[in-house]
Design a protein around this motif. Sequence first.
Motif, mmCIF file in Angstrom:
data_model
loop_
_atom_site.group_PDB
_atom_site.id
_atom_site.type_symbol
_atom_site.label_atom_id
_atom_site.label_comp_id
_atom_site.label_asym_id
_atom_site.label_seq_id
_atom_site.Cartn_x
_atom_site.Cartn_y
_atom_site.Cartn_z
ATOM 1 N N ALA A 220 0.839 -1.195 0.000
ATOM 2 C CA ALA A 220 0.000 0.000 0.000
ATOM 3 C C ALA A 220 0.874 1.245 0.000
ATOM 4 C CB ALA A 220 -0.921 0.010 1.216
ATOM 5 N N LEU A 221 0.458 2.247 -0.793
ATOM 6 C CA LEU A 221 1.143 3.528 -0.880
ATOM 7 C C LEU A 221 0.162 4.622 -0.466
ATOM 8 C CD1 LEU A 221 1.699 1.658 -3.618
ATOM 9 C CD2 LEU A 221 3.313 3.458 -4.128
ATOM 10 N N GLU A 225 -4.771 13.623 -1.768
ATOM 11 C CA GLU A 225 -5.738 13.654 -2.859
ATOM 12 C C GLU A 225 -5.445 14.783 -3.853
ATOM 13 O OE1 GLU A 225 -9.489 14.135 -0.951
ATOM 14 O OE2 GLU A 225 -9.027 16.102 -0.098
ATOM 15 N N GLN A 226 -4.557 15.703 -3.491
ATOM 16 C CA GLN A 226 -4.174 16.772 -4.412
ATOM 17 C C GLN A 226 -2.736 16.616 -4.917
ATOM 18 O OE1 GLN A 226 -5.396 20.767 -3.750
ATOM 19 N NE2 GLN A 226 -7.202 20.194 -2.590
ATOM 20 N N SER A 227 -2.171 15.456 -4.725
ATOM 21 C CA SER A 227 -0.805 15.216 -5.214
ATOM 22 C C SER A 227 -0.810 14.989 -6.716
ATOM 23 C CB SER A 227 -0.204 14.003 -4.510
ATOM 24 O OG SER A 227 -0.927 12.825 -4.845
ATOM 25 N N HIS A 228 0.362 14.915 -7.286
ATOM 26 C CA HIS A 228 0.511 14.705 -8.723
ATOM 27 C C HIS A 228 0.082 13.287 -9.100
ATOM 28 C CE1 HIS A 228 2.633 14.489 -12.673
ATOM 29 N NE2 HIS A 228 2.279 15.756 -12.709
ATOM 30 N N TYR A 229 -0.529 13.168 -10.268
ATOM 31 C CA TYR A 229 -1.050 11.865 -10.693
ATOM 32 C C TYR A 229 0.043 10.824 -10.932
ATOM 33 C CZ TYR A 229 0.286 13.038 -15.519
ATOM 34 O OH TYR A 229 0.994 13.352 -16.654
ATOM 35 N N SER A 230 1.291 11.254 -10.981
ATOM 36 C CA SER A 230 2.390 10.333 -11.273
ATOM 37 C C SER A 230 2.554 9.260 -10.200
ATOM 38 C CB SER A 230 3.703 11.096 -11.437
ATOM 39 O OG SER A 230 4.011 11.833 -10.273
ATOM 40 N N ALA A 236 0.908 1.806 -10.926
ATOM 41 C CA ALA A 236 0.408 0.951 -12.000
ATOM 42 C C ALA A 236 1.552 0.386 -12.830
ATOM 43 C CB ALA A 236 -0.555 1.741 -12.884
ATOM 44 N N VAL A 237 2.505 1.231 -13.186
ATOM 45 C CA VAL A 237 3.642 0.798 -14.010
ATOM 46 C C VAL A 237 4.466 -0.265 -13.299
ATOM 47 C CG1 VAL A 237 5.857 1.577 -14.963
ATOM 48 C CG2 VAL A 237 3.793 2.949 -15.324
ATOM 49 N N LEU A 238 4.638 -0.115 -11.981
ATOM 50 C CA LEU A 238 5.476 -1.032 -11.219
ATOM 51 C C LEU A 238 4.726 -2.266 -10.741
ATOM 52 C CD1 LEU A 238 7.488 1.604 -9.150
ATOM 53 C CD2 LEU A 238 8.309 0.239 -11.075
ATOM 54 N N GLY A 239 3.490 -2.439 -11.172
ATOM 55 C CA GLY A 239 2.768 -3.672 -10.900
ATOM 56 C C GLY A 239 2.109 -3.745 -9.539
ATOM 57 N N MET A 240 2.037 -2.624 -8.820
ATOM 58 C CA MET A 240 1.412 -2.624 -7.496
ATOM 59 C C MET A 240 -0.058 -2.246 -7.552
ATOM 60 S SD MET A 240 4.514 -1.087 -5.171
ATOM 61 C CE MET A 240 5.186 -0.034 -6.419
ATOM 62 N N GLY A 241 -0.476 -1.657 -8.645
ATOM 63 C CA GLY A 241 -1.886 -1.341 -8.840
ATOM 64 C C GLY A 241 -2.283 0.018 -8.315
ATOM 65 N N SER A 242 -2.952 0.800 -9.156
ATOM 66 C CA SER A 242 -3.364 2.139 -8.759
ATOM 67 C C SER A 242 -4.384 2.113 -7.626
ATOM 68 C CB SER A 242 -3.923 2.905 -9.960
ATOM 69 O OG SER A 242 -5.053 2.232 -10.492
ATOM 70 N N GLU A 243 -5.162 1.027 -7.502
ATOM 71 C CA GLU A 243 -6.155 0.952 -6.433
ATOM 72 C C GLU A 243 -5.513 0.783 -5.061
ATOM 73 O OE1 GLU A 243 -9.028 -2.038 -7.285
ATOM 74 O OE2 GLU A 243 -9.899 -0.949 -8.995
#
Length: 531
Positions: A220-221, A225-230, A236-243
Amino acid sequence: MLWGRNRIIGKTAGRDKEQDSAAVKDRGQTPADFSRIYSKDLLPAPGGEEMTRGFLQELVNILLGYISKSSQRSSKVLDFHHPHQLKEECFTLDLPDQPETLEQILVDCKDTLKYGVRTGHPRFFNQLSSGLDVVGVAGEWLTSTANTNMFTYEVSPVFVLMEEFLLRKMQSIVGWSDDVGDGIFCPGGTISNLYSILVARYHFYPEVKTRGMGVLPQLALFTSEQSHYSVKKSAAVLGMGSENVFMVKCDESGKMIPAELESSIVTAEEKGLVPFYVNATAGTTVYGAFDPLKAIADICHRHTLWMHVDAAWGGALLMSDRHKIKLAGIERAWSVTWNPHKMMGVPLQCSVILVKKRGLLQECNDFGAEYLFQTDKNYDVSYDTGDKSIQCGRHVDVFKLWLMWKAKGSEGFGSQVNKCLENAEYLYDQLQRRTDFELVLKNKPEHSNVCFWYIPPSLRGLPPGPDRDAILHQVAPRIKGRMMEKGSVMIGYQPLGDKVNFFRGVFSNPATQQEDVDFLLDEIARMGDDL
């Protein structure tokens, strides 16, 4: 200055040619004729030195004219054309089978600049990166001329040493001691943030490098909620999932709420996830807010979490004695993103990831390709920095920053930051005085971001509510469209949460003066008066 034909339709091309020829005559020069000269006639062709010098001089003249015009308030920020107009009327974008003359190549260079956006114009407020630093441009020219690569000392000895010195300088400014710290220049803040998550995961779970995600718990990361979308994109890119990125609530000014971070960590653990990484933002993209770094550092320490600070936008404030207090606590971070191509005005691109644990970047990313990173070279191979990177080839981004630092000094960068924030305060003060604008945030801006609505006459008598908001939501996009068509000024807009579209003025261009702020507001009012 350019002899021969021009593809641009209409009278503009001929007028430009007449002006160019007149300018050449004023300088007592004879216009060069490239109508029968091709790239094959330039160096390294035998005897090509004179032609090469003449061609590059013509190009420099075009660039100098562009730089000069970018500083003139009477010039447009952009000469806007819709995509179909650019393709059908202004350019022939098709690539030929046979070479074209250098005359046409110079015309293409000139036209490319003509129809682009002048981000160095003092009335360009559209992006966080703006301005046109002449020393930085010189650094970029030299870098392109050298045309080398940052992966080994043997092909890039001077640039590699410059990178080492600059990284140490930036680490010391962050507040780290000389015996710790590492880093690398990256192609943008998104990649710098990705590196932070990559090395954080490797720090806690080094086996992921060889065995993959299957050996890890569900991680979990946490970020605001106002941070950069990166941050979500990197997960997602590193395989941990945006959710699995928990978006922590912010207060009304856009700062992460520490108690909400603590609560989110507990929630993640209750769901069976393993927290490992927290991103704190120093200068959010929209509001320019600074998360409370000391409180976040305390939480990370208690839970043994990697603390990263995304200071892509706000890192430059460390150069200002007046404003660096806003980043108090950044020295406790385990990694930091800092983009000199934003408020420090370095030509794009120039971003840095700083990592507190020395050697971690190398351990995380190295694979020791023997055709590049031989261990039996005749110099200290620790200066072969390429294996710290997930790239192979790496552009030289360091020189322009090094050269600008030499030219300005730390003090000069600090003054530049102060000036940008003074402009933001001036805009804030003007908005408070006017009845045709409303501030999104009532408090004085922390950074150079100032967010506001223009209220056209038709809405000034309406009470707040959904009906008024529905109409107000359309105002900024319509004004922006008119603004682009006219080309006099550029400023961005966006909605955020429950707030309908509003303008966001940002200051990072040292050429911008208070008169440009006044012009911005008056121009918005002129363009929106009939809405």
